[in-house]
Write an enzyme that holds these catalytic residues in place. Sequence first.
Site, short mmCIF file in Angstrom:
data_model
loop_
_atom_site.label_atom_id
_atom_site.label_comp_id
_atom_site.label_asym_id
_atom_site.label_seq_id
_atom_site.Cartn_x
_atom_site.Cartn_y
_atom_site.Cartn_z
CD GLU A 1 -9.69 -5.22 2.70
OE1 GLU A 1 -9.17 -6.64 2.22
OE2 GLU A 1 -9.46 -5.78 4.03
CG HIS B 1 -2.48 -0.95 1.38
ND1 HIS B 1 -3.16 -0.18 0.80
CD2 HIS B 1 -2.22 -2.67 1.48
CE1 HIS B 1 -4.13 -1.70 0.25
NE2 HIS B 1 -3.40 -2.90 1.38
#
Lengths: 595, 643
Positions: free
Chosen positions: A202, A72
């Site tokens: 997600e 990320h």
Amino acid sequence: MPEIKITPLGAGQEVGRSCLLLTMGGKNIMLDCGMHMGYNDDRRFPDFSYISDGPISAFIDCVIISHFHLDHCGALPYMSEMVGYNGPIYMTHPTKAIAPILLEDMRKVSVEKKGEMNFFTSQMIKDCMKKVIAVTLHQSVMVDNDIEIKAYYAGHVLGAAMFWIRVGSQSVVYTGDYNMTPDRHLGAAWIDKCRPDLLISESTYATTIRDSKRCREKDFLKKVHECVDKGGKVLIPVFALGRAQELCILLETYWERMNLKAPIYFALGLTEKANNYYKMFITWTNQKIRKTFVQRNMFDFKHIKAFDRQYIDNPGPMVVFATPGMLHAGLSLQIFKKWAPNENNMIIMPGFCVQGTVGHKILNGAKTVEFENRQIVEVKMSVEYMSFSAHADAKGIMQLIQHCEPRNVMLVHGEAAKIDFLKEKIQQEFNLQCFSPANGETSVITTPVKIPVDVSLPLLKAEAKKFSGLTPDPKRRRTLHGVLLMKENSMCLMDVDEACKEAGINRHVVRFTSTLNINDPGPSLTTAHKIHGYIREKLPLCSVIFSEGEISIESVLVKVEGDDDDQKSVYVSWTNQDEELGSQILNLINHMGKV
Amino acid sequence: MKLYCLSNDPNKPCHILTFREVTMMLDCGLSMQSLLNFLPLSFVPSNKLMNMANWMPCDTSDPDLEGELKENGDRVFVDSPPEFCPPLDKLIDFSQVDVILISNYLCMMALPFITEGTGFKGRVYATEPTLQIGRLLLEELVIYIEQCPKCNFASQWKNFVHKCPYPLNEAFKPKSWKQIYNMNNVNASLSRIQMVGYNEKIDLYGALQVIPASSGYCLGSANWIISTEHEKIVYLSGSSTLTTHPRPMDHHALKNADILIMSDLTQTPISNPDSMLGVLCVVVGLTLRGGGNVLIPCYPTGVVYDLFECLSGKMQESGVANCPMFFISPVADMSLAYSNILAEWLSSVKQNKVYAPEEPFPHALLVKNNKLKHFKHIYSEGFSTDFQEPCVVFCGHPSLRFGDVVQFIELWGNNPRNCIVFTEPDYDYIEALAPYQPLQIKVAHCAIDTSLNFTQANKLIRDLKPKTLVVPECYTQPPVANPNLTELVIGNHPDSTLIPYKWGEVINLPLKRKQGQVLIETNVAQKIVPVEVKPGISLSTVTGSLNVKDNIHKIQELSDIKSKPVKYEWGTLNITEFLQKLSQEGITDAKVESLGGNVVVIHLQAEDALIQLEDNSTHVVCNADEKLRTKLRNIVMQCLKEF
């Protein structure tokens, strides 16, 4: 109609690096800037040339990083220092503290051990972090005059956050990775009913319904316990921060509960320093740890001691955490070489291993590993892979949707097949549009317009007074009518007279009065009553008021004049605004006269 | 909009603000000046306090009063568990309060009095440090008082206050004083608090938005911005522009308010915190080198963190580094621990330390190196073995009426080598020491108050430019103790109207709402056709169904779409043009008659109709012939403009 555009540069129908480009209200925002751990070449970083041919700073207004995992934030120094992004970067305080350590760890592994080129330097990581603005939970941050962001607690790892982003009247929530059930050291994700136009969630565990983490933990502890019981040694290769602390808490509490005596070692120069991060960001952990930290800090481990290289050959059982996590160099590899040939021993890989590393080889079942110096190591120890990442399961994702009530949902960071399954479920259960763009594919979401306009209070109050004066009827719609005055950059809705006055013009009232004669003997009041009754019957939806011989229907006036003889004059009067109603009533009375 | 003042102590403020039908309590400070009239509570029987002479008003012989009052020197004290002066409860029913906004942990000590047993149903907002540290202060207070239970509650004295000597005779409203709350009340009350972050926008019933902004005074301290789309009210409580450990004050958020309510300015207007800290360090150094002990009565949080940091350095420099510092409070451990996990609320220097990662405050290191030792009480395990003299002791309570400080005064009071240093500004040190007199211990007064002084406050007002400034009346006059220091006031500012208020008053604040906000939805917005009536000014009618939910007004499309949009005519009708158009339509017998003024009547004899024209109106009068009327209407409309 205004639009929101999303293009994944990563995490589109895959669990790889996360990197999404969000465009709304003329602003471009990058959500996460991850690195793909599976590649050694250019493909590991997002393709920033896709975004713009020119300088990237001119195009991207801000970058938001959800948490410190490298998938990320791993490409952040590359983007800011090598591609040349100079704009603001937002992340939480713990992420800002921990991300540079992980980045440096990875850099060392990639450059120093594997000799990769075209990689960022230590200095670049430092320079990159200087561009970072740390945010606290729920704080509203104005990125510029138009972009507002707000972080929510996401669980997952220390400092992980979901971000709410607003530009004008459009808003998006990006979850990053999150989990909806509290775990050993973190709380559950939380968000309020912020009703975004789009929720980007997600979906790693899109098809898992039960929280299987507990089971994996039990499994892990059981395996470690069994190995130690038969006198074996357990090696757990880890990176300094993140999973290591989680597993330490797990083993620490288990050792305490089961009263085990076998030593646990944590072999990192960083140990104390790493745990310090956790101690100082206690406010980001779960309720239980926060409540008890003064008496006993969960990150002051009782059973876990510092490792010394000479312990490698010590007899008897032990558990050792050693870096690096992928077993490609350093102490973890050194220990592996010594312990691998003994079938009593065990190695547990708690994370992903990139191709080419020893970790990757043994996870793929290699029974012998050959090293540079022709040294061949037989792998007789048992090899286990266990993932402990904390993600929301399908139930959790549905819960989050329920909590924040989005108008649209987008699923990213999940495998295509799993996403499709959940997508259908979301459409069924919530009747929401659900998107799942692939990498490089753009999803366009249209959003309703809502123009905020000032309104003069007398106008609102007059309406409220009128409405509350009516008999209560839940089905009755309230109507507001006014004149919108637009000048310079202001817009204000007001009563027509006020608007004319503000604009400096004279309203011109056009009134019509039509007279009709009807034959109806008796007093004119009786005639008026008749007309009143007739109109009420014909126009049941209008409010008809009869007072002092005059009938008023909305703003249309009806008056009856004449002596007690047959002939009566009926005056019907209305302003041009009521033309429709006025002429309708005139016709009605005319008709009535003829019956 | 109204403001109620419920506290007589501007440094322990408590207000009610009503606006848009929301009743907000701004802070709930507890005035503790009443404590000074009571005898200290000691958990070890003290000869001196037990043997103090009874006192009776000269011409009174009420047997019920017997033993309630004790005399020491020229002061009279009440022998009873201490009582507190809670916020005034006569002006407002606390069950009607919708929201309580707390500025900092020193302004919430009355919270259990407000929320428990009053029917209070509202919400309480405070930052995380305010809640966590506030909890420590409330718990400490309760523990201090509960650990020394008294068997008798004195109450008769309240009827004889006027006959008592100064300062008891000037006690403020003693009949309203109350015993302290208990731990259950504290827990219940604190459980109502919702934690908020700086710059977090909190919605109150859709009517108001409130935002806490950093005020720089202590960990988690905030000023509150209360706003609608058009109005802005700023409530400024304990604020500081000095650089200490908290996050700096956020000025920007406070600018251009319609109303600025300012309270809780410094209690030490004539002394400078930095020089006081300097004096303190010198006094401590001298006392320790002379073999004496230093006693610092303090709260368990706040400036004390800076004192640890500063003193440990100075003690090193003056060669007394081996003298230990003791920090004694039932919540000492919690206070030290919490201060080091609240990095996000600290100054950037301290905040950056956690990235290293090091603890933001050095006291963690001082504890580790045994320079600073903390205990819950002096009778806690380990204290007597660790205790060594000379030393520095930090302990509560600063009023000297309860807490371990009472025992230290007993222990050290008669040795002139020792020194007691007053750093907390809340209590007059002479009054605080009065029940213990005569004492040999040296006394130093170094009150450190970092909140705004008058110069800083006036400068801030000039920067912020509020339209209306609301301050306690006492800030508009020089301090009672220094009546000639006329610069110690909030002066008149040319851009702001000054409104003073005082205890028990309800004042109207000059804020008249003129505008609200509506949201116009897509379908309605698409129908807006702006007509430019003057350069830069356009008008358009808007009609829609009004949806009001949570105070948010939305205009949506009407369900019956067939109704035509309403338009309005404007301008003046030109008679020549009108007659011309009439004749074009075949009406040629129009007879124009002027009625004086600008009133003109046009008679259409053949059609049996008349049209009365004025500057701003036209009246068409005819029979029931709709064909004719429609024709006339069309002609009139052609001659007028519309929007």
